[in-house]
Design an enzyme around this catalytic site. Structure first.
Site, PDB file in Angstrom:
ATOM      1  N   LYS A 164       0.594  -1.446  -0.306  1.00 53.14           N
ATOM      2  CA  LYS A 164      -0.265  -0.006   0.039  1.00 53.14           C
ATOM      3  C   LYS A 164       0.406   1.146   0.098  1.00 53.14           C
ATOM      4  O   LYS A 164       1.528   1.240   0.976  1.00 53.14           O
ATOM      5  CB  LYS A 164      -0.878   0.062   0.991  1.00 53.14           C
ATOM      6  N   SER A 172      -9.176   2.089   3.224  1.00 54.60           N
ATOM      7  CA  SER A 172      -8.766   2.527   2.183  1.00 54.60           C
ATOM      8  C   SER A 172      -7.564   1.955   1.426  1.00 54.60           C
ATOM      9  O   SER A 172      -6.610   2.418   0.939  1.00 54.60           O
ATOM     10  CB  SER A 172      -7.785   3.949   3.321  1.00 54.60           C
ATOM     11  N   SER A 191      -9.855  -0.084   7.568  1.00 52.37           N
ATOM     12  CA  SER A 191      -9.092  -0.909   6.443  1.00 52.37           C
ATOM     13  C   SER A 191      -8.176  -1.739   5.534  1.00 52.37           C
ATOM     14  O   SER A 191      -7.811  -1.948   4.864  1.00 52.37           O
ATOM     15  CB  SER A 191      -8.277   0.768   5.247  1.00 52.37           C
TER      16      SER A 191
END
Length: 529
Positions: free
Chosen positions: A112, A188, A212
């Site tokens: 990420k 997210s 998330s």
């Protein structure tokens, strides 16, 4: 039962070349597991180089290519590591010399874009950090490299990790759900989730402030674990609310999550909450979570059903139906259910329990990175380099605090009085019913359409785990509306990750609920040049 969507059928009919079978095909990375990939390397059926080439070919074919009748892009990858093939070659040389693989040797991992990666741009999804290249890896990334993992690419995320509902950044745009490109992958960590689900990498890292890791994993048919706060290091991760943030693995199987967590867990002096957690909840310094992969792990478990999260008129009836079937499976595998499980004074205990100071936390991170383009949040807001959908959140973070927003002080989860009171109440309720764990649907509604901000969301992840610090794992439990994944969350007390993995593995091996998204399932024969 899973049925391909019209997008899937269109793609399969329109692109028969991708389905061409060969008698002696190369090792297929689509849906591959860590154990299967490493077995193929050891047996000479593939190489680290070939594995990375295959994933790069899939990224080239699938991530930015308009697919299906609506011609949408998955758009999960922000940038590819230009040294990925060189890292793979080093893996092959090491194997040729030693005939052994390190724990994650040959495994291509997606990161990420809020994890520091030495030599690779890290933006947190914001144009304000475009071009920023950290000098050092985040601790968790360093652990992956030390275990032999190949850093394949950085993945898209909700800008500054603000949204649990969608994954959209000013650096890369909107990521879509691989099971239906008209839907969101949640947020997210939606870029990691979409890419792993589409087999653009073996597994990935996400971060979880309130949802998330678990939300995107649920929406994309993955296993994702939010570890106990203090089990994995947050050092080198761009924060949202530092005292709630935690990083963890996302993968296509429980076994892969267990293998990754074994490598990722462990103390880090640069993350002070880890020592606080260890003091309150003594636990082994190192744990091999793969030893918890028990086909009969649910036998004898006492599990509470938190119906407050899904016995509501806003719950999608199809999510409710697959949840009820999941509960039957738990019982069939030998678990005793306390149904319903209740927490006295839940609403009062959780009212205004959130706290956090994004401005202070981000400024602390930026101060440790003098080569960043901006050095404080006020300057970033003044730049205007962000998408409109986060305007209220980002501007609110620099406004003077209101009396009731608990911005500061915000102690960590183990030292914040409201969180302590809630954690004690939860533990007391579990002790009352002699529970080992709690279950509920990860989301009570199917993934929204891209652009839909008004239909019921159904996010059940914001309170029980992040406000106690307790770990929670989400596991695929079936599909709704023909092709949309739904996940079951299992939560346990601090540092009981092994127990969660036992339960989840039994459930996974019994149900085999996960299926690859058909539009991204066809193997590439031969790999693209």
């Amino acid at each position: 039962m899973y049925r391909p969507s019209r997008i899937c059928l269109f793609f399969l009919l329109a692109c028969p070349v991708l389905l061409h079978a060969q008698t002696a095909s190369p090792f297929e990375v689509t849906g591959a597991t860590i154990a299967g990939t490493q077995a193929a390397i050891r047996e000479g059926r593939t190489t680290c180089h070939a594995i990375v080439e295959s994933y790069l070919a899939r990224i080239k074919a699938y991530d930015q290519t308009p697919l299906g009748p609506d011609h949408q892009r998955l758009n999960s990858i922000v940038l590819i590591n230009p040294d990925a093939l060189a890292e793979a070659d080093a893996c092959d040389r090491n194997f040729a010399a030693t005939h052994t693989l390190p724990p994650l040797g040959g495994i291509a991992v997606l990161i990420k874009d809020n994890y520091d990666t030495a030599g690779l741009q890290t933006t947190g999804g914001s144009l304000a950090l475009k071009g920023f290249v950290p000098e050092h890896d985040a601790t968790m990334v360093a652990k992956l490299r030390a275990a032999g993992a190949i850093i394949l690419a950085k993945t898209n995320m909700a800008e500054w990790a603000f949204s649990p509902y969608l994954t959209a950044s000013s650096t890369a745009g909107i990521t879509r759900n691989p099971y239906d490109l008209t839907r969101v992958p949640a947020g997210s960590s939606g870029g990691t989730a979409a890419a792993v689900a589409a087999s653009l990498g073996e597994a990935g890292l996400g971060t979880d402030t309130g949802n998330s890791i678990r939300g995107p994993s649920s929406h994309n048919g993955l296993v994702g674990i939010r570890p106990t706060i203090g089990l994995t290091s947050r050092s080198g991760i761009i924060p949202l609310f530092a005292h709630n943030d935690v990083g963890g693995p996302m993968a296509r199987s429980v076994a892969d999550v267990a293998a990754l967590l074994t490598v990722l867990a462990g103390p880090d002096p640069s993350d002070p909450v880890m020592s606080v957690a260890a003091t309150q909840y003594p636990h082994p310094a190192a744990t091999d979570y793969t030893k918890s992969l028990d086909h009969h792990g649910l036998k004898g478990a006492h599990i509470g059903v938190f119906r407050q999260y899904f016995d509501t008129d806003k719950t999608d009836p199809e999510v409710k139906a697959v949840t009820e079937q999941a509960l039957k499976t738990l019982q069939q595998e030998g678990a005793t259910l306390v149904d319903p499980f209740t927490i006295p004074d839940f609403d009062a205990l959780t009212k205004d329990i959130w706290c956090g100071d994004f401005e202070a936390d981000l400024n602390t991170y930026l101060a440790a990175h003098p080569n960043a383009p901006y050095h404080d949040l006020k300057s970033i807001v003044a730049s205007g380099l962000y998408l409109p959908y986060i305007e209220e959140e980002i501007k609110g973070s620099i406004n003077p605090p209101q009396k009731d927003d608990r911005r500061t002080p915000c102690p960590n989860v183990y030292q914040d009085p409201p969180k302590i009171a809630f954690r004690n109440a939860l533990l007391a309720a579990m002790a009352r019913d002699r529970l080992d764990a709690i279950v509920y649907p990860t989301w009570s509604n199917a993934p929204r359409k891209v652009g839909d901000t008004t239909s019921p969301a159904g996010d059940n992840s914001q309170v029980l785990s992040p406000q106690t610090g307790f770990p929670a794992i989400t596991i695929p439990m079936g599909f709704t509306h023909s092709n949309l994944p739904a996940g079951l969350t299992i939560l346990a007390p601090a540092f009981h990750e092994g127990q969660l993995i036992r339960y989840a593995y039994d459930f996974e091996q019994t149900t085999h609920a996960r299926q690859n998204p058909p539009i991204f399932a066809p193997p590439l024969f031969p790999p693209l040049p």
